[in-house]
Design a protein around this motif. Structure first.
Motif, PDB file in Angstrom:
ATOM      1  N   ALA A 402       0.870  -1.175   0.000  1.00  0.00           N
ATOM      2  CA  ALA A 402       0.000   0.000   0.000  1.00  0.00           C
ATOM      3  C   ALA A 402       0.905   1.223   0.000  1.00  0.00           C
ATOM      4  O   ALA A 402       1.437   1.604   1.041  1.00  0.00           O
ATOM      5  CB  ALA A 402      -0.913   0.004   1.219  1.00  0.00           C
ATOM      6  N   PRO A 403       1.141   1.814  -1.170  1.00  0.00           N
ATOM      7  CA  PRO A 403       2.047   2.968  -1.248  1.00  0.00           C
ATOM      8  C   PRO A 403       1.337   4.266  -0.888  1.00  0.00           C
ATOM      9  O   PRO A 403       0.178   4.484  -1.252  1.00  0.00           O
ATOM     10  CB  PRO A 403       2.465   2.965  -2.719  1.00  0.00           C
ATOM     11  CG  PRO A 403       1.287   2.375  -3.434  1.00  0.00           C
ATOM     12  CD  PRO A 403       0.656   1.385  -2.495  1.00  0.00           C
ATOM     13  N   PHE A 404       2.039   5.133  -0.182  1.00  0.00           N
ATOM     14  CA  PHE A 404       1.526   6.453   0.165  1.00  0.00           C
ATOM     15  C   PHE A 404       2.566   7.486  -0.257  1.00  0.00           C
ATOM     16  O   PHE A 404       3.703   7.468   0.230  1.00  0.00           O
ATOM     17  CB  PHE A 404       1.289   6.581   1.669  1.00  0.00           C
ATOM     18  CG  PHE A 404       0.118   5.789   2.181  1.00  0.00           C
ATOM     19  CD1 PHE A 404      -1.097   6.400   2.426  1.00  0.00           C
ATOM     20  CD2 PHE A 404       0.238   4.429   2.413  1.00  0.00           C
ATOM     21  CE1 PHE A 404      -2.179   5.672   2.895  1.00  0.00           C
ATOM     22  CE2 PHE A 404      -0.833   3.692   2.884  1.00  0.00           C
ATOM     23  CZ  PHE A 404      -2.044   4.311   3.126  1.00  0.00           C
ATOM     24  N   LEU A 405       2.186   8.370  -1.169  1.00  0.00           N
ATOM     25  CA  LEU A 405       3.064   9.483  -1.524  1.00  0.00           C
ATOM     26  C   LEU A 405       2.854  10.575  -0.474  1.00  0.00           C
ATOM     27  O   LEU A 405       1.746  11.099  -0.317  1.00  0.00           O
ATOM     28  CB  LEU A 405       2.734  10.023  -2.919  1.00  0.00           C
ATOM     29  CG  LEU A 405       3.595  11.202  -3.385  1.00  0.00           C
ATOM     30  CD1 LEU A 405       5.058  10.800  -3.486  1.00  0.00           C
ATOM     31  CD2 LEU A 405       3.093  11.743  -4.725  1.00  0.00           C
ATOM     32  N   MET A 406       3.912  10.895   0.271  1.00  0.00           N
ATOM     33  CA  MET A 406       3.820  11.846   1.373  1.00  0.00           C
ATOM     34  C   MET A 406       4.487  13.163   0.977  1.00  0.00           C
ATOM     35  O   MET A 406       5.474  13.174   0.245  1.00  0.00           O
ATOM     36  CB  MET A 406       4.495  11.283   2.622  1.00  0.00           C
ATOM     37  CG  MET A 406       4.062   9.871   2.999  1.00  0.00           C
ATOM     38  SD  MET A 406       2.302   9.739   3.384  1.00  0.00           S
ATOM     39  CE  MET A 406       2.228  10.736   4.881  1.00  0.00           C
ATOM     40  N   LYS A 407       3.933  14.271   1.484  1.00  0.00           N
ATOM     41  CA  LYS A 407       4.501  15.596   1.211  1.00  0.00           C
ATOM     42  C   LYS A 407       4.604  16.367   2.519  1.00  0.00           C
ATOM     43  O   LYS A 407       3.714  16.292   3.362  1.00  0.00           O
ATOM     44  CB  LYS A 407       3.638  16.367   0.211  1.00  0.00           C
ATOM     45  CG  LYS A 407       4.198  17.760  -0.133  1.00  0.00           C
ATOM     46  CD  LYS A 407       3.399  18.402  -1.232  1.00  0.00           C
ATOM     47  CE  LYS A 407       3.875  19.838  -1.502  1.00  0.00           C
ATOM     48  NZ  LYS A 407       5.276  19.918  -1.895  1.00  0.00           N
ATOM     49  N   GLN A 408       5.690  17.104   2.653  1.00  0.00           N
ATOM     50  CA  GLN A 408       5.916  17.892   3.859  1.00  0.00           C
ATOM     51  C   GLN A 408       5.407  19.310   3.633  1.00  0.00           C
ATOM     52  O   GLN A 408       5.833  20.012   2.714  1.00  0.00           O
ATOM     53  CB  GLN A 408       7.402  17.905   4.218  1.00  0.00           C
ATOM     54  CG  GLN A 408       7.680  18.462   5.579  1.00  0.00           C
ATOM     55  CD  GLN A 408       9.122  18.283   5.988  1.00  0.00           C
ATOM     56  OE1 GLN A 408       9.442  18.181   7.163  1.00  0.00           O
ATOM     57  NE2 GLN A 408      10.021  18.250   5.026  1.00  0.00           N
ATOM     58  N   LEU A 409       4.470  19.749   4.482  1.00  0.00           N
ATOM     59  CA  LEU A 409       3.891  21.085   4.400  1.00  0.00           C
ATOM     60  C   LEU A 409       4.068  21.786   5.736  1.00  0.00           C
ATOM     61  O   LEU A 409       3.595  21.304   6.767  1.00  0.00           O
ATOM     62  CB  LEU A 409       2.395  21.010   4.067  1.00  0.00           C
ATOM     63  CG  LEU A 409       1.998  20.339   2.744  1.00  0.00           C
ATOM     64  CD1 LEU A 409       0.482  20.264   2.640  1.00  0.00           C
ATOM     65  CD2 LEU A 409       2.569  21.099   1.563  1.00  0.00           C
ATOM     66  N   MET A 410       4.730  22.913   5.736  1.00  0.00           N
ATOM     67  CA  MET A 410       4.929  23.693   6.956  1.00  0.00           C
ATOM     68  C   MET A 410       5.465  22.818   8.093  1.00  0.00           C
ATOM     69  O   MET A 410       5.042  22.921   9.248  1.00  0.00           O
ATOM     70  CB  MET A 410       3.609  24.343   7.393  1.00  0.00           C
ATOM     71  CG  MET A 410       3.104  25.412   6.458  1.00  0.00           C
ATOM     72  SD  MET A 410       4.138  26.887   6.500  1.00  0.00           S
ATOM     73  CE  MET A 410       3.163  28.013   5.529  1.00  0.00           C
ATOM     74  N   GLY A 411       6.395  21.922   7.777  1.00  0.00           N
ATOM     75  CA  GLY A 411       6.998  21.080   8.789  1.00  0.00           C
ATOM     76  C   GLY A 411       6.183  19.869   9.178  1.00  0.00           C
ATOM     77  O   GLY A 411       6.584  19.100  10.051  1.00  0.00           O
ATOM     78  N   GLN A 412       5.023  19.658   8.551  1.00  0.00           N
ATOM     79  CA  GLN A 412       4.168  18.522   8.859  1.00  0.00           C
ATOM     80  C   GLN A 412       4.024  17.627   7.632  1.00  0.00           C
ATOM     81  O   GLN A 412       3.844  18.116   6.514  1.00  0.00           O
ATOM     82  CB  GLN A 412       2.779  18.991   9.302  1.00  0.00           C
ATOM     83  CG  GLN A 412       2.772  19.752  10.614  1.00  0.00           C
ATOM     84  CD  GLN A 412       1.375  20.183  10.995  1.00  0.00           C
ATOM     85  OE1 GLN A 412       0.660  20.800  10.222  1.00  0.00           O
ATOM     86  NE2 GLN A 412       0.962  19.847  12.206  1.00  0.00           N
TER      87      GLN A 412
END
Length: 455
Positions: A402-412
């Motif tokens: 189960a792949p999840f593309l993650m992105k960092q926004l404002m340190g989160q």
């Protein structure tokens, strides 16, 4: 060494909309998480001061810096051009700030304009256009760095300390050369630029023929190839073996340095609030039926794409006919949608989530390798692991993923997609696939229809 004092920052902003206020709040929280004592009226609303104007004056006077989040509305109120009775807070703060700038004899920049879009540059009040201003994008965590450097007095470039001039004496002899690399190792390193897997195979076969420092050099070469491919766990293993193979000093330094880099990457990947932890929090929220919690762990772009996908799928339904589809999708994609169709949308979306991720339970864990995908992106792969970290064959992969593309926004960290692809808003929404050579993964979907992505 004495640590620098924590800067006190007051944030002045206008209440343009709930979305704008939420962006300001996230900015303040991001600053606080990164060493800045940022403050605004958010934190005293439950216990309001008896005199708001005096409170605001105290905040401005006590602050080391005042951030002014400029929009067209903010500028209108700051410049005293708003209709009477509206935006009194910004008008009062504007009066205080303008007077302080006018009478100040301090050359230090205290009042710093911040905008969320380059289009708002024209609205920056005239007294503030002569100093630095910062464009902060809620979808680009790296945009916060220049402002942090200003507030924390942490310049990116510092002049080197001037030392003594070296005695530049000519020598007839040359220093002893470093240990020559075995030509077969050099050939494999060259091959790794075009075919890293073949280079790893060649180096693996060479290990039985090499001893001492040359064997350590081969292990170091394998580790660097693994790192370039994003395979941190195998890299750690071969660096450890390099240190156990009587390396020369240079090879030992390379192995030790790169081991630290790999360990730092692994720690960042699995830490609390990191990409793996956030992906797990999302799946747990879905399992418990907590849609609002799960919805808040998605990026604004993914929320918009999911809302557009629902509107597009139901575009011929009579209940959608009275509404503009752009306005409808925008409202549904907010953290707290208030549209008449919001309940129907959230119920449908929760059902889709629960169906897509029904196989994931406490026996699933994350594949061990951090997979950075460009700046501020990382691919997290969950699979049946018994809840532990797992290292699997990168070519075949585990039975399920189960792949999840993650992105960092404002340190989160937030979920950007449920597939290695960038979501693209539109009618209909679409996606841009991330090439397998970038994601370093061959994926076997987990859902019943074979499609694990967001749509």
């Amino acid at each position: 060494m004495q640590s620098k004092p924590i800067p006190r920052v007051f944030v002045s902003y206008s209440h343009d909309s709930d979305e704008h206020r939420e962006s300001v709040f996230h900015l303040i929280q991001a600053l606080r998480r990164n060493g800045v004592d940022a403050w605004a009226d958010f934190f005293v609303e439950s216990d309001p001061p008896s005199n708001w104007p005096v409170w605001m004056q105290n905040q401005v006077e006590e602050a080391d810096y005042v951030l002014m989040v400029v929009t067209e509305t903010y500028a209108r109120r700051f410049n005293q051009k708003e209709v009477p009775g509206v935006g009194a807070g910004v008008r009062w703060e504007g009066t205080l700030i303008t007077a302080d700038i006018y009478y100040s004899t301090d050359n230090k920049v205290k009042y710093i304009p911040v905008i969320f879009s380059p289009e708002d540059f024209e609205h920056i009040p005239a007294p503030l256009k002569v100093t630095n201003r910062y464009v902060i994008s809620p979808e680009d965590d790296s945009s916060l760095i220049p402002l942090l450097r200003h507030l924390l007095q942490a310049p990116e470039f510092v002049p080197a300390q001037i030392g003594e001039a070296p005695p530049l004496i000519s020598r007839e002899s040359t220093p002893s050369a470093n240990l020559a690399i075995d030509p077969r190792i050099a050939s494999a390193i060259h091959l790794s630029e075009s075919d890293p897997k073949a280079a790893l195979d060649d180096l693996t076969q060479l290990l039985n023929l090499l001893h001492g420092p040359q064997r350590a050099i081969a292990y170091c070469a394998m580790g660097e190839i693994h790192q370039r491919m994003g395979f941190w766990a195998p890299a750690l293993t071969v660096y450890q073996r390099a240190l156990e193979s009587t390396p020369d000093r240079q090879a030992a330094e390379v192995a030790a340095r790169n081991m630290r880099l790999a360990l730092d990457a692994m720690e960042w990947h699995f830490r609390d609030g990191g990409p793996v932890d956030t992906a797990n929090k999302f799946t747990r929220a879905i399992k418990k039926g907590k849609f609002n919690r799960a919805w808040g762990l998605l990026t604004p772009k993914l929320r918009l794409v999911l809302a557009q996908a629902w509107v597009w799928a139901n575009k011929d339904h009579e209940s959608l006919a009275p509404f503009d589809r752009d306005d409808l999708a925008k409202n549904l994609s907010t953290m707290k949608p208030n549209h008449p169709l919001a309940r129907a949308f959230s119920a449908t979306q929760l059902g889709e989530f629960q169906k897509s991720f029904s196989a994931i339970d406490e026996t699933w864990g994350a594949a061990s390798n951090p997979r950075p995908i460009g700046i501020d992106y990382e691919l997290v792969v969950l699979s049946p692991t018994g809840g532990d970290i797992v290292i699997f064959d990168e070519q075949t992969g585990p039975l399920q993923t189960a792949p999840f593309l993650m992105k960092q926004l404002m340190g989160q960290w937030r979920v950007e997609n449920f597939w290695p692809a960038y979501p693209i808003p539109g009618w209909p929404p679409s996606r841009e696939e991330i090439p397998a050579e970038v994601s370093n993964l061959t994926i076997i979907p987990t859902t019943e229809d074979g499609e694990g992505e967001s749509g």
